[in-house]
Design an enzyme around this catalytic site. Structure first.
Site, short mmCIF file in Angstrom:
data_model
loop_
_atom_site.label_atom_id
_atom_site.label_comp_id
_atom_site.label_asym_id
_atom_site.label_seq_id
_atom_site.Cartn_x
_atom_site.Cartn_y
_atom_site.Cartn_z
N THR A 27 0.85 -1.19 0.00
CA THR A 27 0.00 0.00 0.00
C THR A 27 0.89 1.24 0.00
OG1 THR A 27 -1.78 -1.09 1.15
CG2 THR A 27 -1.62 1.29 1.46
N TYR A 184 -6.89 -7.54 8.92
CA TYR A 184 -8.03 -7.00 8.17
C TYR A 184 -9.21 -7.98 8.20
CZ TYR A 184 -4.57 -3.55 6.86
OH TYR A 184 -3.61 -2.57 6.91
N ASN A 239 -2.06 -4.45 13.22
CA ASN A 239 -3.42 -3.94 13.39
C ASN A 239 -4.15 -4.63 14.53
OD1 ASN A 239 -3.49 -1.94 11.27
ND2 ASN A 239 -3.46 -3.65 9.83
C1 FNR Z 1 3.08 -3.53 3.44
N1 FNR Z 1 2.56 -4.83 3.53
C2 FNR Z 1 1.35 -5.11 2.94
N2 FNR Z 1 0.86 -6.38 2.99
C3 FNR Z 1 -0.28 -6.71 2.32
O1 FNR Z 1 -0.67 -7.87 2.36
N3 FNR Z 1 -0.95 -5.76 1.60
C4 FNR Z 1 -0.54 -4.48 1.52
O2 FNR Z 1 -1.17 -3.67 0.82
C5 FNR Z 1 0.63 -4.12 2.25
N4 FNR Z 1 1.09 -2.84 2.27
C6 FNR Z 1 2.33 -2.53 2.81
C7 FNR Z 1 2.85 -1.23 2.67
C8 FNR Z 1 4.12 -0.94 3.14
C9 FNR Z 1 4.68 0.42 2.93
C10 FNR Z 1 4.88 -1.96 3.77
C11 FNR Z 1 6.29 -1.68 4.25
C12 FNR Z 1 4.36 -3.22 3.93
C13 FNR Z 1 3.39 -5.92 4.04
C14 FNR Z 1 4.36 -6.40 2.97
O3 FNR Z 1 3.68 -7.00 1.90
C15 FNR Z 1 5.38 -7.42 3.54
O4 FNR Z 1 4.71 -8.56 4.00
C16 FNR Z 1 6.21 -6.81 4.66
O5 FNR Z 1 6.73 -5.55 4.29
C17 FNR Z 1 7.39 -7.71 5.03
O6 FNR Z 1 8.22 -7.93 3.93
P1 FNR Z 1 9.64 -7.13 3.78
O7 FNR Z 1 9.34 -5.70 3.65
O8 FNR Z 1 10.43 -7.45 5.01
O9 FNR Z 1 10.25 -7.73 2.52
#
Ligand code: FNR
Length: 374
Positions: A27, A184, A239
């Site tokens: 996101t 969620y 959350n």
């Molecule tokens: C996320 N994450 C996330 N997960 C998801 O299922 N839907 C989403 O829209 C989002 N949005 C989101 C925005 C931002 C800015 C971050 C940093 C994270 C979680 C993401 O997909 C992931 O699972 C985590 O960031 C952990 O992975 P990394 O960042 O350690 O590679």
């Protein structure tokens, strides 16, 4: 060859991927407003991150107005959003990439400022989350107590998932991922702290899993099961979530999902908070992918604080089939290329994760031309 496992092909549903460095759903709160419509800036961002045969899981996309919980998140419920997303999928396909859309309903993590008629957000039960909501004007205020969905309203929510799935098909996506993680709506039904219902959707593990399975089946009616993935975070605490005893619940849910021949199961490891808000927030939890691998016969994608080296190790151990990178894909538009070449990775700037324009979104540097040619 460096990181060889990450660069071996993988079949996901009907698709042949050329590597296993997936982009996690992220996101970024930069859709065009009003209307929360994907725009040219978003096209640029996704096309920067597309690679031939690579998989992008696009950011959580609200399935209806009531599903939304953050401003400027690009939806998949209006015709203009479908048109906007089409420009994104066309750009990804132009370089030979694949793109799934994450279908998202935030449930109690919304705020009345996003809701039609400024109504209260809906959830399985009227239990407020602890923490702060994002209002429609980007303010942070304490979560409101949501309104519990009636039993008959639940089928309407499932219909919204199906409509969104149809819209995603029309928008040119290659598949969809159901967001069942990070506190969620789907997870609110799954977990006992947020679901105290006494109808067929609450109580026993089988009842709490019913919503997830009904959503999955109804979305699969549109796409076929092999183009639908499901994301779960069994040990997550994002959350204000967290099941006291995750193993029986998630073993049951994954066992049931395994009967459906889905495109993939996507697990978030507890090493990073679901939304990546902390670097490491649970050191005590087991590795979800290793734990559930024995009961998941299909493609398993894992995410959560992976480095190229730890991703390669997880692949070589057979724990996972692909790794989704979140924060590193934010700061490295050419992440697969950098990993393949063993080049250094750009650091990410947390301050520009959510909201804004090009800064921290489309302006992270790619490898220099010289490096690319080497
Ligand atoms: C996320 N994450 C996330 N997960 C998801 O299922 N839907 C989403 O829209 C989002 N949005 C989101 C925005 C931002 C800015 C971050 C940093 C994270 C979680 C993401 O997909 C992931 O699972 C985590 O960031 C952990 O992975 P990394 O960042 O350690 O590679």
């Amino acid at each position: 060859m460096r990181d060889q496992f990450l660069f071996s092909p993988l079949t996901v549903g009907p698709y042949r991927l050329s590597h296993r460095v997936a982009m996690a759903p992220l996101t970024r709160m930069r859709a065009g407003r009003p209307g929360d419509i994907p725009r040219a800036l978003n096209v640029e961002y996704y096309s920067q991150r597309a690679t031939p045969g690579g998989l992008i899981i696009a950011e959580g996309s609200p399935i209806s107005e009531a599903a939304k919980g953050m401003p400027a998140t690009p939806g998949i419920y209006s015709s203009n959003q479908v048109i906007g997303w089409r420009t994104v999928t066309d750009a990804v396909h132009a370089v030979g990439g694949r793109i799934f859309l994450q279908l998202w309903h935030v449930g109690r993590i919304s705020h009345s400022s996003h809701q039609p008629g400024a109504a209260l957000p809906v959830a399985p039960s009227a239990i407020a989350a602890i923490g702060n909501a994002f209002t429609a004007t980007f303010e942070r205020v304490p979560f409101e107590t949501p309104r519990a969905l009636t039993t008959s309203e639940i089928s309407g929510v499932i219909d919204s998932y199906q409509k969104a799935a149809r819209n995603a098909l029309e928008a040119g996506f290659d598949g969809v991922e159901i967001h069942g993680a990070n506190g969620y709506l789907v997870e609110q039904f799954l977990q006992s702290r947020t679901n105290v219902r006494v109808d067929a959707y609450g109580g026993s593990i089988a009842n709490r899993t019913r919503f997830l399975l009904e959503v999955t089946r109804s979305v699969a009616e549109v796409w076929g099961t092999d183009r639908v993935g499901v994301r779960l975070s069994p040990f997550g605490i994002a959350n204000d979530s967290g099941e006291v005893e995750p193993l029986p619940l998630y073993s049951f849910a994954i066992h049931e999902l395994a009967k459906l021949n889905l495109a993939y199961l996507h697990l978030i490891e507890p090493r990073a908070s679901g939304a990546g808000q902390a670097e490491v927030d649970r050191k005590d939890a087991p590795t979800a992918s290793g734990l559930f691998r024995p009961i998941w016969p299909g493609v398993l994608i894992a995410a959560g604080n992976y480095t190229p080296a730890s991703a390669n190790a997880a692949l070589s151990d057979g724990w996972v089939d692909a790794v989704a990178f979140g924060r590193l894909f934010i700061s490295n538009p050419d992440l697969p290329e950098r990993i393949r070449k063993g080049e250094p990775l750009n650091a990410y700037n947390r301050a520009t994760f959510y909201g804004g324009e090009a800064e921290g979104y489309t302006d992270y540097p790619r490898l220099g031309v010289a490096a690319l040619e080497s």
